[in-house]
Design a protein around this motif. Structure first.
Motif, PDB file in Angstrom:
ATOM      1  N   ARG A   1      -5.061  -4.400   2.021  1.00  0.00           N
ATOM      2  CA  ARG A   1      -3.834  -4.500   0.819  1.00  0.00           C
ATOM      3  C   ARG A   1      -3.196  -3.382   1.302  1.00  0.00           C
ATOM      4  O   ARG A   1      -1.558  -3.431   0.759  1.00  0.00           O
ATOM      5  CB  ARG A   1      -4.583  -4.325  -0.359  1.00  0.00           C
ATOM      6  CG  ARG A   1      -5.397  -5.614  -1.017  1.00  0.00           C
ATOM      7  CD  ARG A   1      -5.430  -5.501  -2.626  1.00  0.00           C
ATOM      8  NE  ARG A   1      -6.445  -4.463  -2.854  1.00  0.00           N
ATOM      9  CZ  ARG A   1      -7.898  -4.655  -2.762  1.00  0.00           C
ATOM     10  NH1 ARG A   1      -8.156  -5.961  -2.441  1.00  0.00           N
ATOM     11  NH2 ARG A   1      -8.604  -3.686  -3.003  1.00  0.00           N
ATOM     12  N   ALA A   2      -3.587  -2.107   1.546  1.00  0.00           N
ATOM     13  CA  ALA A   2      -2.680  -1.075   1.885  1.00  0.00           C
ATOM     14  C   ALA A   2      -1.443  -1.372   2.972  1.00  0.00           C
ATOM     15  O   ALA A   2      -0.481  -1.073   2.693  1.00  0.00           O
ATOM     16  CB  ALA A   2      -3.357   0.189   2.064  1.00  0.00           C
ATOM     17  N   GLN A   3      -2.121  -1.908   4.203  1.00  0.00           N
ATOM     18  CA  GLN A   3      -1.324  -2.336   5.129  1.00  0.00           C
ATOM     19  C   GLN A   3      -0.324  -3.263   4.708  1.00  0.00           C
ATOM     20  O   GLN A   3       0.888  -3.175   5.040  1.00  0.00           O
ATOM     21  CB  GLN A   3      -2.195  -2.809   6.395  1.00  0.00           C
ATOM     22  CG  GLN A   3      -1.544  -2.758   7.533  1.00  0.00           C
ATOM     23  CD  GLN A   3      -2.350  -3.185   8.694  1.00  0.00           C
ATOM     24  OE1 GLN A   3      -3.384  -4.087   8.390  1.00  0.00           O
ATOM     25  NE2 GLN A   3      -2.278  -2.854   9.934  1.00  0.00           N
ATOM     26  N   ALA A   4      -0.727  -4.278   3.997  1.00  0.00           N
ATOM     27  CA  ALA A   4       0.322  -5.435   3.671  1.00  0.00           C
ATOM     28  C   ALA A   4       1.436  -4.596   2.519  1.00  0.00           C
ATOM     29  O   ALA A   4       2.828  -5.090   2.752  1.00  0.00           O
ATOM     30  CB  ALA A   4      -0.358  -6.426   2.593  1.00  0.00           C
ATOM     31  N   SER A   5       1.185  -3.601   1.585  1.00  0.00           N
ATOM     32  CA  SER A   5       1.880  -3.199   0.943  1.00  0.00           C
ATOM     33  C   SER A   5       2.914  -2.346   1.779  1.00  0.00           C
ATOM     34  O   SER A   5       4.111  -2.170   1.408  1.00  0.00           O
ATOM     35  CB  SER A   5       1.414  -2.393  -0.158  1.00  0.00           C
ATOM     36  OG  SER A   5       0.854  -1.189   0.348  1.00  0.00           O
ATOM     37  N   VAL A   6       2.478  -1.807   2.735  1.00  0.00           N
ATOM     38  CA  VAL A   6       3.433  -1.010   3.538  1.00  0.00           C
ATOM     39  C   VAL A   6       4.572  -1.865   4.376  1.00  0.00           C
ATOM     40  O   VAL A   6       5.573  -1.538   4.368  1.00  0.00           O
ATOM     41  CB  VAL A   6       2.695  -0.029   4.538  1.00  0.00           C
ATOM     42  CG1 VAL A   6       3.658   0.469   5.832  1.00  0.00           C
ATOM     43  CG2 VAL A   6       1.855   1.110   4.208  1.00  0.00           C
ATOM     44  N   ARG A   7       4.030  -2.935   4.727  1.00  0.00           N
ATOM     45  CA  ARG A   7       4.788  -3.845   5.464  1.00  0.00           C
ATOM     46  C   ARG A   7       6.030  -4.413   4.605  1.00  0.00           C
ATOM     47  O   ARG A   7       6.878  -4.871   4.873  1.00  0.00           O
ATOM     48  CB  ARG A   7       3.935  -5.218   6.258  1.00  0.00           C
ATOM     49  CG  ARG A   7       3.440  -4.691   7.274  1.00  0.00           C
ATOM     50  CD  ARG A   7       2.701  -6.091   7.995  1.00  0.00           C
ATOM     51  NE  ARG A   7       1.411  -5.695   8.039  1.00  0.00           N
ATOM     52  CZ  ARG A   7       0.260  -6.421   7.859  1.00  0.00           C
ATOM     53  NH1 ARG A   7       0.390  -7.475   7.746  1.00  0.00           N
ATOM     54  NH2 ARG A   7      -0.765  -5.995   8.307  1.00  0.00           N
ATOM     55  N   ARG A   8       5.544  -4.475   3.263  1.00  0.00           N
ATOM     56  CA  ARG A   8       6.546  -5.283   2.465  1.00  0.00           C
ATOM     57  C   ARG A   8       7.531  -4.256   2.053  1.00  0.00           C
ATOM     58  O   ARG A   8       8.496  -4.540   1.557  1.00  0.00           O
ATOM     59  CB  ARG A   8       5.795  -5.640   0.960  1.00  0.00           C
ATOM     60  CG  ARG A   8       5.262  -7.012   1.111  1.00  0.00           C
ATOM     61  CD  ARG A   8       4.411  -7.450  -0.281  1.00  0.00           C
ATOM     62  NE  ARG A   8       3.077  -7.385  -0.080  1.00  0.00           N
ATOM     63  CZ  ARG A   8       2.165  -7.038  -0.909  1.00  0.00           C
ATOM     64  NH1 ARG A   8       2.467  -6.530  -1.848  1.00  0.00           N
ATOM     65  NH2 ARG A   8       0.962  -6.942  -0.459  1.00  0.00           N
ATOM     66  N   ARG A   9       7.606  -3.012   2.511  1.00  0.00           N
ATOM     67  CA  ARG A   9       8.760  -2.075   1.973  1.00  0.00           C
ATOM     68  C   ARG A   9       9.850  -2.054   2.941  1.00  0.00           C
ATOM     69  O   ARG A   9      10.251  -2.539   3.831  1.00  0.00           O
ATOM     70  CB  ARG A   9       8.120  -0.718   2.123  1.00  0.00           C
ATOM     71  CG  ARG A   9       6.894  -0.414   0.942  1.00  0.00           C
ATOM     72  CD  ARG A   9       6.663   1.018   1.058  1.00  0.00           C
ATOM     73  NE  ARG A   9       5.452   1.125   0.146  1.00  0.00           N
ATOM     74  CZ  ARG A   9       4.675   2.254   0.060  1.00  0.00           C
ATOM     75  NH1 ARG A   9       5.082   3.229   0.903  1.00  0.00           N
ATOM     76  NH2 ARG A   9       3.715   2.407  -0.865  1.00  0.00           N
TER      77      ARG A   9
END
Length: 101
Positions: free
Chosen positions: A93-101
């Motif tokens: 989830r943390a990695q996915a939120s970084v990619r969405r930025r």
């Protein structure tokens, strides 16, 4: 609409307390700790209701006791598949939120 429950900080803290306490326990020790936690929760809940943290602790003691039921060794969060799955999901989830930025 998702019915998935996102655990609260209080629940996470309760799980960590139980996992720390359970580390190194065998099945019989974990079962005794679970039963003691149940008695304490009953004594502390005059109105018959339990706090989120208390319920989370009881649920975690029960899960760990069940995990150890067919395991001859002692509890270790580092080898608990449920805990490792949680850590992986958090990291994803943390990695996915970084990619969405």
């Amino acid at each position: 609409m998702s019915t998935e429950h996102e655990p609260s900080g209080q629940e996470h803290a309760a799980w960590e307390r139980v996992r720390d306490a359970a580390t190194g326990m065998n099945h019989h020790q974990a079962k005794a700790a679970f039963e003691e936690a149940e008695r304490a929760a009953e004594d502390g809940a005059a109105d018959g209701r339990q706090s989120v943290g208390t319920r989370a602790e009881l649920d975690e003691w029960e899960r760990i006791t069940d995990t150890l039921a067919d395991h001859a060794g002692s509890y270790d969060p580092a080898t608990d598949p449920f805990v490792q799955g949680q850590l992986t999901a958090r990291a994803n989830r943390a990695q996915a939120s970084v990619r969405r930025r």
